[in-house]
Motif scaffolding. Sequence first.
Motif, PDB file in Angstrom:
ATOM      1  N   VAL A 434       0.881  -1.181   0.000  1.00  0.00           N
ATOM      2  CA  VAL A 434       0.000   0.000   0.000  1.00  0.00           C
ATOM      3  C   VAL A 434       0.910   1.220   0.000  1.00  0.00           C
ATOM      4  O   VAL A 434       1.719   1.397   0.902  1.00  0.00           O
ATOM      5  CB  VAL A 434      -0.895   0.011   1.262  1.00  0.00           C
ATOM      6  N   ARG A 435       0.816   2.035  -1.040  1.00  0.00           N
ATOM      7  CA  ARG A 435       1.781   3.132  -1.190  1.00  0.00           C
ATOM      8  C   ARG A 435       1.196   4.504  -0.863  1.00  0.00           C
ATOM      9  O   ARG A 435       1.905   5.487  -0.868  1.00  0.00           O
ATOM     10  CB  ARG A 435       2.342   3.134  -2.603  1.00  0.00           C
ATOM     11  N   ASP A 436      -0.089   4.585  -0.637  1.00  0.00           N
ATOM     12  CA  ASP A 436      -0.666   5.871  -0.248  1.00  0.00           C
ATOM     13  C   ASP A 436      -1.770   5.615   0.771  1.00  0.00           C
ATOM     14  O   ASP A 436      -2.940   5.501   0.421  1.00  0.00           O
ATOM     15  CB  ASP A 436      -1.181   6.656  -1.450  1.00  0.00           C
ATOM     16  N   PRO A 437      -1.379   5.515   2.023  1.00  0.00           N
ATOM     17  CA  PRO A 437      -2.307   5.063   3.056  1.00  0.00           C
ATOM     18  C   PRO A 437      -3.336   6.102   3.501  1.00  0.00           C
ATOM     19  O   PRO A 437      -4.299   5.752   4.166  1.00  0.00           O
ATOM     20  CB  PRO A 437      -1.384   4.710   4.227  1.00  0.00           C
ATOM     21  N   ASN A 438      -3.168   7.378   3.139  1.00  0.00           N
ATOM     22  CA  ASN A 438      -4.142   8.375   3.593  1.00  0.00           C
ATOM     23  C   ASN A 438      -5.437   8.203   2.816  1.00  0.00           C
ATOM     24  O   ASN A 438      -5.475   8.374   1.614  1.00  0.00           O
ATOM     25  CB  ASN A 438      -3.610   9.791   3.381  1.00  0.00           C
ATOM     26  N   ARG A 439      -6.488   7.864   3.513  1.00  0.00           N
ATOM     27  CA  ARG A 439      -7.755   7.560   2.844  1.00  0.00           C
ATOM     28  C   ARG A 439      -8.857   8.536   3.236  1.00  0.00           C
ATOM     29  O   ARG A 439      -8.954   8.952   4.384  1.00  0.00           O
ATOM     30  CB  ARG A 439      -8.214   6.134   3.206  1.00  0.00           C
ATOM     31  N   LEU A 440      -9.721   8.853   2.253  1.00  0.00           N
ATOM     32  CA  LEU A 440     -10.937   9.598   2.549  1.00  0.00           C
ATOM     33  C   LEU A 440     -11.899   8.660   3.264  1.00  0.00           C
ATOM     34  O   LEU A 440     -11.825   7.441   3.121  1.00  0.00           O
ATOM     35  CB  LEU A 440     -11.598  10.072   1.248  1.00  0.00           C
ATOM     36  N   ASP A 441     -12.839   9.261   3.980  1.00  0.00           N
ATOM     37  CA  ASP A 441     -13.898   8.474   4.586  1.00  0.00           C
ATOM     38  C   ASP A 441     -14.749   7.855   3.472  1.00  0.00           C
ATOM     39  O   ASP A 441     -15.010   8.491   2.451  1.00  0.00           O
ATOM     40  CB  ASP A 441     -14.761   9.399   5.452  1.00  0.00           C
ATOM     41  N   GLU A 442     -15.166   6.609   3.652  1.00  0.00           N
ATOM     42  CA  GLU A 442     -15.940   5.901   2.617  1.00  0.00           C
ATOM     43  C   GLU A 442     -17.203   6.677   2.230  1.00  0.00           C
ATOM     44  O   GLU A 442     -17.656   6.625   1.084  1.00  0.00           O
ATOM     45  CB  GLU A 442     -16.282   4.498   3.118  1.00  0.00           C
ATOM     46  N   SER A 443     -17.775   7.432   3.185  1.00  0.00           N
ATOM     47  CA  SER A 443     -19.032   8.146   2.892  1.00  0.00           C
ATOM     48  C   SER A 443     -18.826   9.228   1.822  1.00  0.00           C
ATOM     49  O   SER A 443     -19.794   9.698   1.220  1.00  0.00           O
ATOM     50  CB  SER A 443     -19.591   8.785   4.157  1.00  0.00           C
ATOM     51  N   ALA A 444     -17.570   9.608   1.560  1.00  0.00           N
ATOM     52  CA  ALA A 444     -17.304  10.632   0.535  1.00  0.00           C
ATOM     53  C   ALA A 444     -17.772  10.186  -0.849  1.00  0.00           C
ATOM     54  O   ALA A 444     -17.960  11.017  -1.731  1.00  0.00           O
ATOM     55  CB  ALA A 444     -15.807  10.942   0.491  1.00  0.00           C
ATOM     56  N   PHE A 445     -17.973   8.876  -1.022  1.00  0.00           N
ATOM     57  CA  PHE A 445     -18.312   8.370  -2.353  1.00  0.00           C
ATOM     58  C   PHE A 445     -19.797   8.056  -2.515  1.00  0.00           C
ATOM     59  O   PHE A 445     -20.215   7.518  -3.511  1.00  0.00           O
ATOM     60  CB  PHE A 445     -17.463   7.136  -2.662  1.00  0.00           C
ATOM     61  N   HIS A 446     -20.562   8.355  -1.471  1.00  0.00           N
ATOM     62  CA  HIS A 446     -22.008   8.111  -1.548  1.00  0.00           C
ATOM     63  C   HIS A 446     -22.703   9.453  -1.475  1.00  0.00           C
ATOM     64  O   HIS A 446     -23.019   9.943  -0.419  1.00  0.00           O
ATOM     65  CB  HIS A 446     -22.454   7.170  -0.431  1.00  0.00           C
TER      66      HIS A 446
END
Length: 454
Positions: A434-446
Amino acid sequence: LQPASTPPLPNLEQLADFERGTLSRRVYWDDLVYQQELEKIFGRCWLFLGHESQLPKPGDFLTTYMAEDHVILVRQRDGSLKAFLNTCPHRGNRISFSDFGNARSFVCNYHGWSFGIDGALKGMAGQELFDASGMKSAEHGLHPVAQVASYKGLVFGNMDPNAPPLSEYLGDFRYYLDVMLDMDGQGTEFVGGPVKSVIHCNWKVPTENFIGDIYHALWTHDSAARAVLGGAVAEVYKDEHSFHVNHNGHGWEFNLDTVGNCATLGDKELRKYLYGIQPTVASRLGELRSKMIGAISSCSVFPNMSFLPGQNTFRVWQPRGPGRIELHTWTLVNKSAPQDIKERWRKGAMLTFSPSGIFEMDDGENFEFSTRTNAGFLTRQQNLYMGLGLGSRLQDTELPCNVYRNQVNEANQRAFYRRWLDLMQAQSWADVPVRDPNRLDESAFHHDAPQEAA
Ligand code: FES
Ligand code: FE
């Protein structure tokens, strides 16, 4: 004269040097590399199969490729989608010869075995003539593609049952894909297509072109743009609003102040349409992404799907050996767009990016010679340079994914080959770093989350 001996396949890590920004020319022409790609890239990654809008009813099907494997994607009676290898388990004949259609069953031309739309073996011609008592029919259906899943209309398949889910594979890149797929909540559709053509190039050359190579557009396409569209192809920016972004080998290059510039194709009505829906996009996706619609930009989803925002050409570079591709293209439009706008986009895409398109011809020649020249005995031992923009990663930015400054950069090409090499070296998905571990919250895509619907 002795024939020149072919150098053995080097260690994979010798194919790319990400510190110095170099890439071995062998990745473009070597059949040993290609055979490994079929297994480790195309056998593991989520590959585009079709658009939901192509298959509205049960029994609707289309045929396409997952690299060299020909597959049938078919809508089931319960509304789900399944995909199967388009080959008969009896003697291997092709089952469906149609690009698309509606079927209650699929019948093989050779000996007449028939299969349900769920892939199960349903019947065998001339059953009174042979003894099939030792045969278990349930074991001789069409071979299923292990996973099928959709993201906002785009349907993907994966041959690897252990691959991560599509949502994870696309990850935060969905933040950008929504600019293409979810401008107003009404979805998208294809108009026309697929338009098919053959280009004698390696599949990675066009993917890396669309992943973020606006650099070539101002040079390669200049004369065609001036001759046909009445002006320079694009203004390209080096300012605080220009970016390369990438994640999991997917990449997008854009400028935030060029809404509609790329879209116009010399057509003011398309630009007017984009300015018209910009407030809707802003309320749905936010101000920042509303500035990306139809802007001068391009993107690729790893490994071989690309989209050109504004020109709306949507394409898959299907590999046919290391030195050839079959290109499939469609024009992707907002479902809610007026018919006249859809038609203008389709015609614009044909003028620019079709087998007779002015830009496709420019690109095709570059793609072919950027592949073929690398086969020379001395040439193949040289490295190429992809180091523009080394060290230009931005740390403090509101944008998700790995973000780099400037539209002209080779950050996305490096990220594409980083992902490629990670997969080529991994024994399974569990080994892929995993080369970019900073993730948006999953709700950002709904975007239709409960708080918005309330
Ligand atoms: Fe299909 Fe024999 S090959 S029925
Ligand atoms: Fe181009």
